[in-house]
Design a protein around this motif. Structure first.
Motif, PDB file in Angstrom:
ATOM      1  N   VAL A   1      -9.373  -0.070   0.087  1.00 45.75           N
ATOM      2  CA  VAL A   1      -8.148  -0.871   0.014  1.00 45.75           C
ATOM      3  C   VAL A   1      -7.980  -1.570   1.349  1.00 45.75           C
TER       4      VAL A   1
ATOM      5  N   GLN B   1      -2.109   3.807  -0.576  1.00 44.48           N
ATOM      6  CA  GLN B   1      -2.415   4.489   0.685  1.00 44.48           C
ATOM      7  C   GLN B   1      -3.082   5.851   0.442  1.00 44.48           C
TER       8      GLN B   1
ATOM      9  N   VAL C   1       0.814  -1.222   0.000  1.00 42.33           N
ATOM     10  CA  VAL C   1       0.000   0.000   0.000  1.00 42.33           C
ATOM     11  C   VAL C   1       0.848   1.273   0.000  1.00 42.33           C
TER      12      VAL C   1
END
Ligand code: SF4
Lengths: 77, 361
Positions: free
Chosen positions: B112, B103, B93
């Motif tokens: 996510v 992110q 991420v």
């Protein structure tokens, strides 16, 4: 990412095991393991799957090599 | 466990190091091609106990690090599709793509989720029947069979809203690419323990036959690594090149046939782009026809523009073993684990992250 630790099998239910290492337990799937473990065996677990049943005899052979090299005096039994 | 605690015994480690010193006369450089080795070598100070003429260099052994920027951009594109949940292993991420990261996308509202196992991603798919769950398939031969097994399970259980973006990488073709490039100067390979648990030793035999470079499969405890280096040094001193297994308790010469069968059922080798190494023939895994219903590449439009590497970042050269992080101008000054410029600083197994944590420079 390929970190995988030997853990001791403490529960088997169908294709799912629970394994323990230093007080931490993890579930793992047996779908791709090379040899089905029994309770008390050590297995290498990675990303939720058991990959390998550790062979204590093989671990012992390595220690025998160390003895030959003079790194250890005795193979523990 | 009986016979396992010895591998961590510090007093034995110094004895093993003495044995290496006793037999080693020729200068040699060994490459570790597993990120877990990179970290273990630093953590246990292995370099400090070796003779000065033995050098250890890090190679392309971190799956997150070798993932091409283009594939990260594809993951980011996926996360922007409404109704898509991206499930991934943690390190991914934070890796910067060409203009965002997962992110950042998550901060902007993308769904996510970090998972520990592919099976967790299937569970998310089951609980969200109206969404499409895409798992980022990042990893070497250790991880790829777990993802194949999950795909088989999803198909069998009719979890049709689960798919995988296959960015898997195979290590032996990368070793071949490194050696055939002619730029790498190594005298032996420290072969990855848990990749070899799956693939066994046959792929290294090819490397040894073609390049006469010793290969030793080693475990991850300090004594494993030192004994593995002892075995490499013995070969060098004798002028030999063979495949040997130090990590016998976890690696059989034939590997894990059950895992290989599952892998082969779902995927077939394909050409694949590596950061730093470029396109390597037959070094990736593509879905076979029978499982294409779970192939994110076939289900979504993932065309992305060509993406340049982050300016100034030397990750590519580091992954090829021609530079160390210390030779990167951004190292520590601009680039650090809080503010990573390249993936080698993001991943806990990245070479730059290991140097940052453990080296004094
Ligand atoms: S220190 Fe940062 S910028 Fe330099 S090579 Fe490593 S990840 Fe890239």
């Amino acid at each position: 990412m390929c970190v995988a630790a030997p853990m001791k099998v403490i529960e088997i239910e169908g294709d799912i095991i629970r394994a323990e290492l230093g007080g931490m337990t993890k579930e793992a799937n047996l779908a791709i393991v090379d040899e089905r473990p029994e309770l008390g065996d050590y297995v290498i677990i990675h990303a939720g799957f058991a990959l390998h049943r550790i062979d204590p005899e093989e671990a012992k052979i390595t220690l025998a090599l160390w003895k030959e090299m003079g790194v250890i005096d005795e193979i523990p039994d | 466990m009986k016979y396992l605690t010895e591998y961590r015994d510090g007093s034995l480690a110094s004895k093993m190091a003495e044995r290496i010193k006793a037999i080693s006369t020729k200068p040699a450089r060994f490459m570790e091609i597993c990120g877990t080795h990179t970290v273990a070598i630093f953590k246990h100070g292995i370099r400090d106990v070796l003779p000065e003429h033995i050098g250890l260099i890090s190679g392309p052994g971190c799956p997150v690090c070798v993932t091409a920027t283009r594939d990260i951009d594809k993951a980011i594109k996926l996360s922007r599709i409404p109704d898509v949940i991206v499930a991934t292993f943690g390190d991914m991420v934070r890796v910067p793509g060409s203009e965002s990261s997962l992110q950042k996308e998550k901060g902007l509202g993308a769904d996510v989720r970090m998972v520990y196992s592919t099976m967790d991603a299937i569970e998310i798919a089951r609980q969200n029947p109206n969404k499409k769950v895409v798992f980022l398939g990042i990893g070497f031969e250790t991880t790829a069979p777990t993802i194949a097994a999950a795909v088989v399970a999803a198909q069998a259980q009719g979890v049709n809203n689960f798919s995988v973006l296959s960015c898997h990488k195979l290590l032996p073709p990368a070793m071949d690419a490194l050696l055939s490039g002619g730029e790498l100067d190594v005298n032996g390979f420290m072969c990855p323990g848990h990749v070899s648990t799956i693939i066994g030793t046959a792929p290294y035999e090819v490397v040894v036959a073609q390049y006469h470079t010793p290969c030793v499969v080693m475990g991850f405890e300090p004594l494993d690594i030192l004994q593995g280096i002892y075995m490499l040094v013995s070969q060098i001193e004798a002028g030999e090149a063979r495949v040997e297994i130090q990590y016998r308790r976890a690696v059989a010469p034939e590997g894990n046939p059950n895992a290989l069968k599952t892998l082969d059922r779902v995927f077939e080798p394909c050409d694949s782009p590596w950061r730093g190494l470029g396109m390597i023939p037959k070094s990736g895994l593509a879905f076979r026809e029978a499982y294409r219903a779970h192939d994110a590449e076939a289900l979504f439009d993932l065309e992305v523009p060509d993406s340049p590497e982050p300016p100034g970042c030397k990750c590519g050269d580091i992954l090829r073993g021609v530079n160390t992080p210390i030779e990167c101008k951004l190292f520590r000054k601009v680039c650090n684990p809080e503010n990573p410029v390249g993936p080698c600083m993001v991943s806990s197994e990245g070479t730059c992250a290991a140097y940052y944590r453990y080296s004094q420079v």
